[in-house]
Design an enzyme around this catalytic site. Structure first.
Site, PDB file in Angstrom:
ATOM      1  CE  LYS A  78      -3.957   1.867   2.640  1.00 31.76           C
ATOM      2  NZ  LYS A  78      -4.848   1.613   3.796  1.00 31.76           N
ATOM      3  CB  SER A 153      -8.284   3.348   2.581  1.00 35.25           C
ATOM      4  OG  SER A 153      -7.426   2.823   3.561  1.00 35.25           O
ATOM      5  CB  SER A 177      -8.419   0.432   5.400  1.00 31.10           C
ATOM      6  OG  SER A 177      -9.223   1.570   5.263  1.00 31.10           O
TER       7      SER A 177
END
Ligand code: GLN
Length: 489
Positions: A78, A153, A177
């Site tokens: 990420k 997310s 997330s």
């Protein structure tokens, strides 16, 4: 060997035994990124140095040295985790050109274990969102159906992994997330106990809630990834100095006698019928394997979303103050000469997206004098009560099971104009972050439209082991993770 569908541990074993080189594995997944990511848009930056890193792993093996437990395993990271020399943007324009001078502990540990960072994946800007529609590099598509969101997310990590553009992925979870995108994309994803994984080098959203964790195609890969990144770190005083169990070697799927807590309030919510059905199937599968179910009650959980959105925005407003164009981030070239305030506001105004601005305003308000006691202080008190309520519930059960979300993945554009509706998506996930507990999403079935659905497991503090145990039982009983393949592959 079919590298695309091999597990991470199979890849590492094959690399170690010389059946395939780390370089071949890296090239295989890189070529998938080149072809598939045009459609999915999961990556913000591809790691140009991945082949070099793979060669270093192969050289280690040639020299007779131990290449590590994740030798040659391509991992999608990420873009909220700093990677030395590799651009890290938080999917924000304000950090569009940021090249970190050091790596996060998570990435350093993965690379020390032989993993290859294949690229940096998209997210909702600074981790704020549930659909990956708030990203400076554009929306990410769900590989199971490109008209749907991958969740957020950590949507880029989930989409990259589910399209098999990497063998495992790293996400972060402040309010769901990791778990929500894992559920939307048919993956295993774990948010460990707060303090299990170092936050050093992870761009902060809400420091008392943020935790990094893996996403993977199996319980075993999840366990292997988590044990690699866990453990005390001298750069993060909130990382715990507890011993990290070798979860991957302790895996079992026997749930006989295990007590599964079912929180009444979670099932009273308006659930999508497919989510309801899949959750019940998972419960039945566990019962058939000898687990017992216990109804529990967590009445305060109904306050989790408002409490989360006060605590998280308050912390975010403080954490994001550093991006002012002087200390960090984009500097506006339109400011009045010599006017520092104008430079700050223009830099921030140009650099942050609308959702991040909304959160900074909400958080600043909650912390402002005159309102602090009514909002932030009150939210902190309710947070403590939610934690106590969970601890009490765990006196009568070993693991709690619930849906991850009220629905499967929703359509791109469907909720983005209604922030409140988007926030309510976090109803089942935020409470574990508030309580510091570990939570996991486990693939359990599919909607009538063929979209994946996960169930959530929640454990006692530091008891990830029992969650892995239940996860493996669900994996073996239902076989949902292997039953179907996403649309794009
Ligand atoms: N969807 C939640 C939010 O928008 C959770 C985000 C996260 O866990 N990073 O804040």
């Amino acid at each position: 060997m079919d590298l695309t569908f091999a597990t991470s541990s199979e890849i590492a074993a094959a690399v170690k035994n010389g059946k395939v080189t780390a370089l071949e594995v890296t090239r295989h997944f890189m070529s998938r990124v080149q072809t598939l990511d045009k459609q999915i848009n999961a990556f913000v930056t591809v790691n140009e140095k991945a082949e070099e890193a793979a060669k270093a792993v192969d050289a280690k093996i040639a020299a007779g040295k131990d290449p590590g437990a994740l030798a040659g395993v391509p991992v999608a990271v990420k873009d909220l985790l700093c990677t030395k020399g590799l651009r890290t943007t938080a999917s924000s324009k304000i950090l569009g050109n940021f090249i970190p001078p050091y790596s996060s502990t998570v990435v350093s540990r993965l690379e020390a274990a032989g993993a290859i960072t294949i690229g940096k994946t998209s997210l909702d800007e600074f981790g704020m969102g549930s659909s990956n529609e708030n990203a400076a590099s554009g929306i990410v598509r769900n590989p199971w159906n490109p008209e749907y969101v991958p969740g957020g997310s950590s949507g880029g990590s989930a989409a990259a992994l589910s399209a098999r553009m990497a063998s495992a992925a790293i996400g972060t979870d402040t309010g769901g997330s990791i778990r929500q995108p894992a559920s939307f994309c048919g993956l295993f994803g774990i948010k460990p106990t707060y303090g299990r994984v170092s936050r050093f080098g992870i761009i902060a959203f809400a420091s008392s809630l943020d935790q990094a964790g893996p996403m993977a195609h199996s319980t075993a890969d999840c366990a292997l990834m988590l044990e690699t990144i866990s453990g005390a770190c001298s750069h993060d005083s909130t990382s715990a100095s507890l011993e990290v169990p070798k979860w991957s070697q302790l895996l079992k799927d026997d749930v006989k006698g295990m007590r599964i807590g079912l929180p009444r309030e979670y099932f009273a919510e308006k659930l999508d019928p497919d989510v309801d059905r899949v959750t019940k199937e998972a419960i039945e599968a566990l019962k058939a394997r000898g687990a017992t179910t216990v109804e529990i009650s967590l009445p305060l959980v109904k306050h989790a979303v408002p409490v989360y959105y006060l605590v998280a925005t308050a912390e975010a407003s403080a954490n994001l103050a550093r991006y002012d164009g002087m200390r960090f981030g984009h500097r506006s070239s339109n400011a009045a000469h010599g006017d520092l305030d104008d430079l700050y506001s223009r830099s921030r105004g140009e650099g942050f997206g609308p959702e991040v601005k909304r959160r900074i305003m909400l958080g600043t308000y909650a912390l402002s004098s005159g309102y602090y006691d009514a909002y932030y202080a009150k939210a902190s008190q309710v947070r403590r009560l939610i934690r106590d309520e969970f601890l009490k519930a765990f006196e009568s059960c070993d693991v709690i099971l619930s849906p991850v979300c009220t629905s499967p993945a929703f359509k791109i554009g469907e909720r983005i104009n209604d922030p409140l509706e988007m926030y309510l998506n976090d109803i089942f996930t935020t409470s574990t972050n508030l309580a510091g507990l570990p939570g996991m999403s486990v693939p359990a079935g599919y909607s009538s439209k063929g979209l994946p659905i996960g169930v959530q497991l929640m454990g006692r503090h530091w008891d990830e082991a029992k969650m892995f145990n239940v996860s493996l039982a669900i994996e073996n009983a239902l076989g949902a993770a292997k039953a179907r393949r996403p649309h794009v592959i």
